[in-house]
Write a protein that holds these residues in place. Structure first.
Motif, PDB file in Angstrom:
ATOM      1  N   SER A  43      -1.181   2.355  -3.741  1.00  0.00           N
ATOM      2  CA  SER A  43       0.222   0.661  -3.376  1.00  0.00           C
ATOM      3  C   SER A  43      -0.621  -0.092  -2.632  1.00  0.00           C
ATOM      4  O   SER A  43      -1.033  -1.200  -3.078  1.00  0.00           O
TER       5      SER A  43
ATOM      6  N   ASP B 265      -4.390  -1.534  -8.544  1.00  0.00           N
ATOM      7  CA  ASP B 265      -4.327  -0.526  -7.335  1.00  0.00           C
ATOM      8  C   ASP B 265      -5.330   0.269  -6.934  1.00  0.00           C
ATOM      9  O   ASP B 265      -5.199   1.597  -6.629  1.00  0.00           O
TER      10      ASP B 265
ATOM     11  N   THR C  37      -5.748   5.920  -7.171  1.00  0.00           N
ATOM     12  CA  THR C  37      -4.490   4.554  -6.897  1.00  0.00           C
ATOM     13  C   THR C  37      -3.476   5.197  -6.210  1.00  0.00           C
ATOM     14  O   THR C  37      -2.754   5.473  -5.677  1.00  0.00           O
TER      15      THR C  37
END
Length: 148
Positions: free
Chosen positions: A61, A102, A59
């Motif tokens: 962003s 994300d 993950t």
């Protein structure tokens, strides 16, 4: 409604709004995170090659720039001196596919031949993740497997 309650609600609104903005900015500034990392090793047998498959969910962003993967024996020099991002610069990359939000699921697969040349025992899988915004995460022991 009393005047004091109204003033508290009015005064508290910007504070809560500011906290929400801080939380959003803070979440966007988090380094890439690895979850659900697994390594699956199949030893070569006879003329048949073996394989090592490593998967992880990453993950970030800002999105992913690269995910580098290195399998290393637990009794190697890396165990003594430590594995660094510089050591990971020239290693192979995993293939990543979006899996929602994300997060991307990344897979690294390599054929294993000549198992007699590989040190026996515990191995670790190191992962260097670089996000599009330049943030990095190095996990030197993202997953383990054993060469028997």
């Amino acid at each position: 409604m009393s005047r004091r309650v109204v003033l508290s609600v009015i005064a508290g609104g910007p504070v809560l709004g500011g906290a929400g903005a801080f939380t959003l900015v803070h979440a966007q500034n988090q380094p890439p995170a690895l979850t659900h990392s697994t390594a699956h090793y199949i030893a070569p047998e006879g003329a048949r090659s073996g394989s090592l498959t490593f998967t992880t969910d990453v993950t970030a962003s800002s999105g992913l720039k690269s995910v580098k993967v290195l399998a290393w024996p637990a009794n190697s020099t890396f165990a003594k001196k430590g594995l660094t991002a510089k050591d990971m610069a020239a290693v192979e990359s995993a293939v990543c596919k979006p899996s929602g939000g994300d997060t991307e699921q990344c897979t690294y697969k390599v054929a294993v031949t000549g198992a007699d040349d590989s040190p026996r025992g515990r191995w670790h899988v190191a992962v260097l993740v670089t996000a599009k915004n330049g943030d990095t995460t190095l996990n030197t022991k993202a997953a383990d497997f054993t060469v028997a």
